[in-house]
Each structure stands twice: as structure tokens, then as C-alpha cells.
Scaffold this active site. Structure first.
Site, short mmCIF file in Angstrom:
data_model
loop_
_atom_site.label_atom_id
_atom_site.label_comp_id
_atom_site.label_asym_id
_atom_site.label_seq_id
_atom_site.Cartn_x
_atom_site.Cartn_y
_atom_site.Cartn_z
N LYS A 71 32.94 36.64 44.83
CA LYS A 71 33.36 35.61 43.87
C LYS A 71 32.68 34.29 44.24
CE LYS A 71 37.59 33.68 41.80
NZ LYS A 71 39.07 33.66 41.85
N SER A 146 41.34 34.35 37.48
CA SER A 146 40.02 33.76 37.48
C SER A 146 38.91 34.67 38.02
CB SER A 146 40.05 32.49 38.32
OG SER A 146 40.32 32.80 39.67
N SER A 170 44.97 35.58 40.23
CA SER A 170 43.54 35.63 39.92
C SER A 170 42.79 36.87 40.37
CB SER A 170 42.84 34.40 40.51
OG SER A 170 43.04 33.29 39.68
#
Lengths: 478, 116, 478
Positions: A71, A146, A170
Site C-alpha cells: 500500500k 482505503s 481500511s
């Protein structure tokens, strides 16, 4: 032979061990897959094709030769790390996050950076400065957020393993919406050093994978005490793969009555209820529990998280790294222009909200109040776990929604985190695994929560369910 | 429970407790955050924040007079220290390589004008 | 008219602790290195970095707090103080807000012959900021973060100080104690000790405090005194002229010998303090406090009393000697080697300290080993040199680092104490100065001085003056 990109980490490990495949073959296969697909999915913000030239030599490593997508808010030394924000454009950290160091030490290969909501502010992956990632199951829909890029890449077989971060859901919510496995470990289980902070008291890094076994494998490498993180806990890390038994006899599973009320999608509700019956059939005992402060979780979260974020994001000011507005008339002008042009709308919204909650006159009413309610929410779980070993809920109240659907209504976007937020407030571990599909063929996720540092129970329950159903083997048609 | 003594620094936070949000407050919060909003943005953010704030005001329903605050989920975690042992600092090149502007070994910033 | 006013002063001292490494990371605290060469992701506040508290800095803080009679908080937490400034890498400072390390202390000082107790409101630990420089005529500033993250102790008094001289005396006493604890260099020139003041005036006898003005930028105790005197005078003349005193921050300008208003921004500061989520709380066990308390060194006041008692020194001398720990240690080293303590005290407080002043150095840097000072005193005692010569020899010792004997030897300064030789020289002088002999015999007693001078001249000043006197008197009486 099956295309390597379709395999899991544990399957590839077995093949690497028998010299049936080499890390560079795996990478080639993935690069081709990414080349074919990512124009449509947009899970990657950066692909590091040069990693194929630097295959680790440590063949004994626990994850030797396994590609990992990272990420974009986790620092990889000398690789651009931007949190999906314009304000960090060009930032190349001079150091590796602890999780990256551990993965590299075990022979894993970081292959690039995954798209995400800007600074992890969002549940749809739409707030990224790189534009939205698409859900592989329906390209008109959001992948969740996210960690949307990480989950979408796993679902579309564009990577073998992925790292996400979870502040209010997330990891779990995009895992759920993309039909993959996502684990948020106990707060303090995985070092946060090198994770660009959103809300320090809530953030955790965790795996997003194709199946439960891969999540356990990854946790074996990334979990554990780190002297660089004061909030990491010095408790021995068990071998999580030992929890992958198909036996849940006697396991007491709590079902909170507050989680099956209005607002939840009927298909989601029925899938999760079916899952509960299945687990009962497999030998678990189902008990009804109560988490009475659940209705306050979203409010609490949307005070605590933005407050911490407003302070954590103060450092993005154009002085040391990232974007700077040139031609400012003076310092304050540079600060203001840099931040106003560098941050996107959602980031600004959260910074304003957080600053407001901390400012003179409002602190007691909001921040302090939220911290107290946080105590109550934590107590809810302490009490619930007196009667059960783990808790089952839906991960998300709905399946993936359409791109743009909630962009103008931040509050309704915030409410989509309703089931995931409590775990972060209480610091407990939680996993999302696939538990079915809607009639429109969109994945539905099941969340399991356990006591602090009891990831083993999560793995045990999740693995048993997964192996008895096989939803994780379904692939989107791309 | 551990007892502790709170020492006030000065007037300020203590006393007044306010709730609610309007354009004027959003404007001052924006300056505190070093963010500028044009009229249209101010309008939109004020409206959105007002709706969020009215939602989070829900917390007022709970009586928390005797509840201690949680600022940390792992309440048992205490006294995490490091020893006073030297570690290698970054190479200067690594310190400065991301700098938008530098001079010599230092970061360069526009002049600081205290008067506004 | 003719109202009398009293000054009310509170002081805020910032003290850099002398640890090897910074307060939250392992970078060196060495002074004077190349800009930014002692920095790392943590003290630069790079995204993803996290603080871990230096145990020694924490223990040093407790030590200081105990020496200043403070109560120690049983549970210590850190808070973030949020404000934007380019020397602050994260745009927040890790400090302590409502639960400082210690509180309710006091320091007894002597000022103008009176004893006075100055209450200490609180002492807390925080991180220092970096350093800004403004190149001449440039429209920009440069930032060096070497100082960022140095451990900084903030020591705040109640407004108990009632004159600029008292402020000076408080600072002197405080510095002595802090030096005794060996926790800081206490070097104002290097910035390891800094002082800000709050000053207000009120009509004598009034209870209510006047409008408070903060005074900064005083880099010596003398400037603190001057600045406060200036400020008190300024405020009195404002009141006399029926003008308002504005609550503001003023900078001391040593060139102009005046305080200058630092026009601050319109906005009131709102630091938005909240608990630092990246650090855990710290419990201070009673046993640790007692251990540190027991290990506290003898402090200046106790040492003064002991010097008076054990060495029969005057309180005045004892105070001077104990005002600096190195000086007091030096005295005691000398005292072990030499019987007449008063003589040692005289030499240190007069000649040695005069040289320290000239050279602006401490006793250690002056380089006169205790055994060498004693060697010098012994040469006086054995009449090898006169006291007057000894003063010159001391200066030579400082310059050359040689011992007294080597200097006396090489310069031929050995005193002539040989009675026969002196007798002969005197006879010689008398025979050549018949007029003076007659003058003396006729009652002009100062002819004696002339004759002694002649003897000294013949011996280049090396003749033992008391023997010269004695023999000369004998001859003149004949």
C-alpha cells in the site's frame, strides 16, 4: 500448468521448494497479468519492474521469491511513497518500514505500490490523487477503501500477496467488497514504524491475501515486537499456520444483536446469517451477545481519527520533502498554498474536522468525550468476550457501491465503516473473509473479531469456514 | 486507578465548552490548519462539517462523568524506553535528497514575516 | 504621585540534558556539528517515523525534579503541542501539558543578604526544536535540525521573584544545582541553558497581578537582569503616564539595551494539546524515586555548610567555592594535600578565579593541577619564593602548563634566603649609600625603604624580604 499468477503464496512456495518454478518466472507471469489488466483496474500506482533484477538470494527465507504489493502509505526505501496524495509527490523515504524490512529479510519481493484513498481517508479508493481503482467484480463499482488497490490487485490476481493498513476498516472493508481475505491485527501486534500515520492510536498494518493460509503466512513474518515502535507489544508470536485446523468444535461464537438492524442490506444479512448456521453445523456454539455502544462507534471514530490525523498531517508543509508551492510571498503563504494545493478535498475535510475537535473550547465536548466513549466501547468487548471466544458480524453493511455514488455525501460514506470501526477503537484483531455473493455477483464479506492478541482464534474460525465453503476460489471474470 | 495531579498551564481550554460549527469557526480552523478556502469551498465545507458535527453530537447522550478516557487501546502497555545508545544518523545526502529547496547542508524556506 | 511599585517576575528555564543521544531517537547530541548531519527519520519527523523515549533523559529529569524539591507524578504522559514553525519538523512538539513529570517544587536562594523561597510550579520534559538562521540581506531562512529532538527540561517558577537582582540570584543558584547533578552543560553560550521571563508590576501592597509581559532573547544571566530592569522601568513609566501596558512578547536587544515589542500575529495561539498517541504512559515507581533521591549528590548549600564546618572557611569563601561544582571539587582535592585550608581558599578565590575570569574558562580548562598549586604554596612556605613572585609563577604555570618548581628553576627565581650572602650584599649597599644611612639615623625612617629597594635591585628581587629587613635593621642599629 496453471498460470503462476493464479496461485497462492503457499502453493508457489511448494513449487519453489521443488524447483518447479523460479521467482523470476512468477514475476514475469505477474507483470504480464498487470500489463493486461491494470489499465482497467488501476490497482497499481507504481510497478517496480526492476525488482526482477534483484531477486533475493536468501532461499531459506520464509517468503522467498513471493511478490508483495505494498500500500502506498508504507515506506519502501528509495521507492516513491505518496499515500495517494499530491502533497507527497516524489517523496522517496530513506528507510524501509519495519514490515518491509521483515518481508525483504524473508525473501519476499515488493513489486510496487497500491492505490489507496488519499492518506487512507475514505472507504472507496476514490479520493486518491491518481484517480479511483475499480472493483474487479464490476468495473463500475468501487473496490472499497482505503486499501482498495491492494484488495483489487489480489482479487484480479495482479499480485500474490498485498499489504494494507486499517484505521477504521481500511483492510477489511475492501477485502470484503473484493471477495478476498483481509486481517487487521491487534493494535501493537505489527510494528507501525514506516507506516505513514493517519490516526496513530488506531492504525495497524495487515495482510490482504487470496486465502486464510496466506494471511497466516504473512503474519508469521510481519508480526512481532519492534523497538522502533513504542506501541508495539513484546509478546511472542505464535506460528499462525498451526491454527489452520478445520476444527471449531466447542468454539463459542458471539453474534451481536446490535449489528443486524435497519440499514443493512438484506442479501448481506442473509449471507452472514447463513454463515452463522454453517459454523454452528461445524461444531461451534452460537451465543447472542450485546455491544450496547455500537451506535456511538462512528461518532467516536470520526472525532478521534481526524483529530490525530490533523496533527499527523501537519508535517506536510513543503519544507523537507514532497510538494512545495513555489513563489510564495513568505513562509505562512508557502504553508497555506502548499497544503491547500497539495491536499485533496477529503483530506482537507478531515484536517478541518480534527483541528476543530481539538481546538480551545471544543476539546472537552469532542475529543475528550470521544476518548471516554472509547472506553465504553472497549468495555463492551471486554464484557462480550467473557461469554464467547470470537464475534461474527458482516464486514460492510452493503456490497460494493457505484463509483461516485457517495462522493458528495461524506457522512453516508463514513457510515459504511459502521461494522469495522469498533475493532480499531478497542484495539482488537478482526478478519474479513468471503461468505457469498449478491444476486448481482458482488462479493459479501464476513467479519470475525477476537480478543487482543488472539489472532489464532480468528485463523482457526476463518480457515474452517473458508475450507468448508470455497468462496475464496471464485474469480471475477476479467 | 492511578491518581494523578493535573497542573493547569494557563487559562485556555478549561472552563468554556462550546459545541456547533459555523462559517466563522470553519474559517479560523482552516487558518489553524494552514489551509485556505475560497468562498465556495467555505460554503461547502461549512455545510458538510455542520452535518457531521451534528451527527457526532450524538455522543452527548452518554453519561461519561466517571469514565476515564482511553487514548490508547493497549492500556497495559507502559514504560517503553530505549537505552541512551548512539545509533547511526542518516547520511546527509539522504536527509536532503527530498528537499524542495536547500542551500549547503540546510533546508531553505521563504522568509518568516511575523507581522500579518 | 510617588507611588511605589513592586515587580513580579516568573522565570522559565529551558535546559538541554547531557545525554549521549536525543530524547526520542539515537542521534548524537554533540554540539557544533555540520548542519543536519545528526538527524534521522525520527528527529526529522519523516512520515512513518515514531518516537521512543530515552530512559536516561527521563531519569535525569526526575533527578532534577527531586533536587528542586518537586513532587513526582506517579503517571506521566506526553502531549503534542501543535503549531507551525519551520524549526519544528513535525509541526508539533512532543511536550507535557496537564500531567507534567513533576510539580510543586522550590528553591531557597539568598538575595541581598535575605533568604527567599522561590516556588517551582512545574518541571517537564520535551523535545527541542531545530535552529533557524537568517543569512544577512537574504529573503529566506535556513534550517538545521541537529538540535531538533534534543532532550529539554522546562523549569517554570511561580511569580515569586520580586526584583531583577533576585532573578539573577535565582538563576545562579539554579545553575549551580543543575551543574552539581551533572545532567547538563548549563552553557548559555551553546544554548544548553536558556531563560525567558514574565514580568509585571503592581502598586506596592496590591494583591492583583499587573499585565504580564513575556521577555525573551536574553542569553546571559546579566542580560536577564538588565532586561528585567528595563522592563520594570518601562512599565512603571507607562503607568505613571496613565498609559496601558499591553500583554505581549518582547525581545531583549543587547545592542540597544532595550526590550523591543515582537509584534505577534493577530490570531491567538491555540496549541491544541492532546495526548501523544505514539508514546505510552510512564509509571514512576516509588522505589525508583527513592533510589534516585538517595543517589542525589551533595548540593551547593549543604556543601557550603560543610566547607565552613570542616575547613573553617568563612561563609563568604565557602559560597564562592561551592558556586561551581568543579571549583568545589578542586578545592577539596587541594585540601587533601595541604594543611592550611584558608590559604588554599584565598589563592583559589583571588588569583585563580581572576585568571578564570580573564580567560573566560572553568577551573578544569585553566589547567592548573591541584598538586601544582600545592607545589607553589609549598615553595612559598619554604621561602624558596616570595608570595609576590608566586603570583607571577602562577600565571606562568597557566601559560606553560609547567609546575612551579620547573618555572622557578628555569627563570632563576629562587629566593635568596642565605643569611651570609644577604649580609654581604647589605654591607655592600650600606657602604655605597652613606647618605641614606645618615638620613635614617637622623630619623628619616623612609630611608629604610630606599635601602631595602637597593638590596632587592642587587638581587633582582630574589632576596627574602623578611631576612633583608631583619639584617638591615640590625646593621642600622649599630
Amino acid at each position: 500448468m496453471q498460470e503462476p499468477y493464479l496461485l497462492t503464496a503457499h502453493e508457489l512456495q511448494a513449487k519453489i521448494g521443488k524447483d518447479e518454478i523460479s521467482p523470476s518466472k512468477i514475476l514475469e507471469s505477474l507483470f504480464k497479468r498487470i500489463g493486461d489488466l491494470d489499465k482497467r483496474i488501476k490497482a497499481f500506482v507504481r510497478l517496480n519492474e526492476e525488482c526482477i533484477l534483484k531477486i533475493p538470494e536468501n532461499k531459506k527465507g520464509k517468503l522467498y521469491g513471493i511478490p508483495v504489493l505494498v500500500k502506498d502509505n508504507i515506506c519502501v526505501k528509495d521507492e516513491e511513497t505518496t499515500c495517494g496524495s499530491k502533497i507527497l509527490k516524489g517523496f522517496k523515504p530513506p528507510y524501509d518500514a519495519t514490515v518491509i524490512k521483515r518481508l525483504k529479510d524473508e525473501g519476499a519481493i515488493p513489486i510496487g505500490k497500491a492505490n489507496m484513498d488519499e492518506f487512507a481517508f475514505g472507504s472507496s479508493c476514490e479520493t486518491s490523487c491518481y484517480g479511483p481503482t475499480k472493483n474487479p467484480w464490476d468495473l463500475e463499482r468501487i473496490p472499497g477503501g482505503s486499501s482498495g488497490g491492494s484488495a483489487a490487485a489480489i482479487a484480479s490476481d495482479e499480485t500474490i500477496l498485498a499489504l494494507g493498513s486499517d484505521t477504521g476498516g481500511s483492510i477489511r472493508q475492501p477485502a470484503s467488497l473484493c471477495g478476498v481475505v483481509g486481517l487487521k491485527p491487534t493494535y501493537g501486534r505489527v510494528s507501525r514504524y514506516g507506516l505513514i500515520a493517519f490516526a496513530s492510536s488506531l492504525d495497524q498494518i495487515g495482510p490482504i491475501t487470496k486465502d486464510v493460509q496466506d494471511a497466516a503466512l504473512m503474519m508469521n513474518t510481519i508480526a512481532g515486537y519492534d523497538e522502533m515502535d513504542s506501541t508495539s507489544v513484546d509478546i511472542a508470536v505464535p506460528d499462525y499456520t498451526r491454527s489452520l485446523t478445520k476444527d471449531i468444535k466447542g468454539l463459542r461464537i458471539g453474534v451481536p444483536k446490535e449489528y443486524f438492524i435497519e440499514g443493512i442490506d438484506k442479501e448481506v444479512e442473509s449471507s452472514v446469517k447463513k454463515a452463522v448456521f454453517l459454523l454452528k453445523d461445524l461444531g461451534a456454539t452460537i451465543v447472542e451477545i450485546s455491544l450496547p455502544h455500537t451506535q456511538y462507534a462512528v461518532s467516536t471514530y470520526y472525532i478521534v481519527a481526524p483529530a490525530e490525523a490533523s496533527s499527523n498531517l501537519a508535517r506536510f508543509d513543503g519544507v523537507q520533502y514532497g510538494f512545495r508551492f513555489e513563489n510564495a510571498s513568505d513562509l505562512i503563504d508557502m504553508y497555506i498554498k502548499t497544503r491547500s494545493k497539495g491536499f485533496g478535498n477529503e483530506a482537507k475535510r478531515r484536517i478541518l474536522l480534527g483541528t476543530y475537535c481539538l481546538s480551545t473550547g471544543y476539546y472537552d465536548a469532542y475529543y475528550l468525550k470521544a476518548q471516554k466513549v472509547r472506553t465504553k466501547i472497549k468495555e463492551d468487548f471486554d464484557n462480550a468476550f467473557k461469554n464467547c471466544d470470537c464475534i461474527i458480524t458482516p464486514t460492510s453493511p452493503t456490497a460494493a457501491f457505484k463509483i461516485g455514488e457517495k462522493m458528495d455525501d461524506p457522512l453516508s460514506m463514513y457510515l459504511s465503516d459502521i461494522f469495522t470501526i469498533s475493532a480499531n477503537l478497542a484495539g482488537i484483531p478482526a478478519i474479513s473473509i468471503p461468505c457469498g455473493f449478491t444476486k448481482g455477483n458482488l462479493p459479501i464479506g464476513l467479519q470475525i473479531l477476537a480478543k487482543p492478541f488472539d489472532e489464532e482464534t480468528l485463523f482457526r474460525a476463518a480457515y474452517t469456514f473458508e475450507q468448508s465453503t470455497g468462496f475464496h476460489r471464485e474469480n471475477p471474470k476479467l | 486507578m492511578v491518581s494523578y495531579i493535573k497542573i493547569s498551564l494557563s487559562a485556555g481550554r478549561q472552563g468554556v465548552t462550546r459545541v456547533g460549527i459555523d462559517k466563522k469557526i470553519v474559517k479560523s480552523v482552516a487558518f489553524l490548519s494552514r489551509i485556505e478556502l475560497d468562498e465556495k469551498e467555505l460554503e461547502i465545507y461549512s455545510r458538510q462539517l455542520a452535518s457531521i458535527v451534528s451527527y457526532i453530537n450524538k455522543l452527548k447522550e452518554i453519561d461519561t462523568k466517571t469514565v476515564p478516557p482511553t487514548s490508547h487501546p493497549m492500556a497495559a502497555l507502559k514504560n517503553v524506553f530505549r537505552k541512551d545508545i548512539l545509533k547511526k544518523s542518516l547520511e546527509l545526502d539522504d536527509v536532503l535528497k527530498n528537499a524542495p529547496s536547500k542551500e549547503g547542508d540546510s533546508f531553505k524556506v521563504p522568509q518568516i514575516i511575523e507581522c500579518k | 504621585m510617588n507611588t511605589t511599585y513592586e515587580t513580579v517576575i516568573g522565570l522559565e528555564v529551558h535546559l538541554q540534558l547531557r545525554t549521549e543521544t536525543k530524547v526520542f531517537c539515537g542521534c548524537s547530541t554533540k554540539f557544533g556539528s555540520r548542519p543536519n548531519s545528526q538527524t534521522c527519520p525520527v528527529c526529522l519527523g519523516f512520515p512513518g517515523s515514531l518516537p521512543v523515549l530515552n530512559e536516561k533523559a527521563f531519569l535525569y529529569s526526575i533527578k532534577a525534579a527531586l533536587a528542586l524539591n518537586c513532587a513526582i507524578q506517579s503517571l506521566v504522559k506526553f502531549d503534542r503541542k501543535n503549531y507551525y514553525y519551520p524549526d519544528l519538523p513535525k509541526n508539533f512538539q512532543i511536550s507535557q501539558y496537564d500531567m507534567p513529570l513533576s510539580y510543586n517544587g522550590s528553591l531557597e536562594i539568598t538575595s541581598g543578604g535575605d533568604r527567599k523561597r522561590v516556588r517551582i510550579k512545574r518541571i517537564h520534559l520535551e523535545e527541542d526544536a531545530g535552529k533557524l538562521t537568517h543569512p544577512a540581506k537574504a529573503s529566506y531562512s535556513l534550517v538545521d535540525f541537529n538540535r531538533a529532538g534534543m532532550p529539554l527540561l522546562e523549569i517554570v517558577t511561580e511569580p515569586d521573584i520580586s526584583s531583577p537582582q533576585e532573578a539573577y540570584d535565582y538563576l545562579t543558584a539554579l545553575k549551580a544545582i543543575l551543574q552539581y547533578l551533572r545532567i547538563s552543560d548549563c552553557d548559555m553560550e551553546k544554548g544548553s541553558l536558556r531563560c525567558d521571563a514574565n514580568a509585571s508590576i503592581r502598586k506596592s501592597g496590591e494583591k492583583k497581578l499587573g499585565v504580564k509581559v513575556e521577555v525573551k532573547n536574553m542569553n546571559s544571566f546579566r542580560w536577564v537582569r538588565e532586561a528585567l530592569q528595563y522592563e520594570a522601568d518601562r512599565q512603571v513609566s507607562l503607568l505613571e503616564a496613565k498609559e496601558n501596558i499591553i500583554q505581549e512578547t518582547r525581545l531583549w536587544d543587547a545592542g540597544k539595551m532595550a526590550t523591543i515589542s515582537m509584534r505577534s500575529k493577530e490570531e491567538a495561539q491555540d496549541y491544541r494539546y492532546f495526548p501523544e498517541p505514539d508514546l505510552v504512559p510512564f509509571m514512576v515507581e516509588k522505589t525508583i524515586i527513592e533510589e534516585i533521591r538517595k543517589a542525589l549528590p551533595e548540593l551547593p548549600e549543604a556543601r557550603t555548610n560543610r566547607f565552613v564546618k570542616d575547613y573553617s572557611l568563612s561563609e563568604y569563601d565557602a559560597k564562592i567555592l561551592t558556586s561551581q561544582i568543579d571549583l568545589a571539587d578542586y578545592f577539596e582535592e587541594c585540601a587533601k594535600q595541604y594543611e592550611n585550608k584558608k590559604t588554599i581558599a584565598n589563592w583559589i578565590t583571588c588569583d585563580i578565579m581572576a585568571q578564570m575570569n580573564i580567560k573566560n574558562s572553568g577551573i578544569i580548562e585553566l589547567g592548573v593541577l591541584s598538586k601544582n598549586l600545592i607545589g607553589l604554596l609549598e615553595m612559598i612556605d619554604s621561602q624558596e619564593i616570595s608570595g609576590k613572585t608566586a603570583k607571577d609563577v602562577l600565571i606562568e604555570m597557566i601559560e606553560t602548563k609547567k609546575n612551579a618548581y620547573e618555572i622557578v628553576e628555569s627563570k632563576g627565581l629562587l629566593q635568596i634566603s642565605d643569611r651570609e650572602r644577604i649580609d654581604q650584599i647589605i654591607k655592600n649597599v650600606l657602604s655605597k649609600n652613606g647618605k641614606s644611612v645618615n638620613d635614617y639615623k637622623n630619623g628619616k625612617k623612609n630611608a629604610m625603604t630606599f635601602l631595602v629597594g637597593q638590596v632587592m635591585r642587587q638581587t633582582q628581587g630574589k632576596a627574602n624580604p623578611s631576612i633583608v629587613n631583619e639584617i638591615l635593621k640590625k646593621h642600622l642599629a649599630e
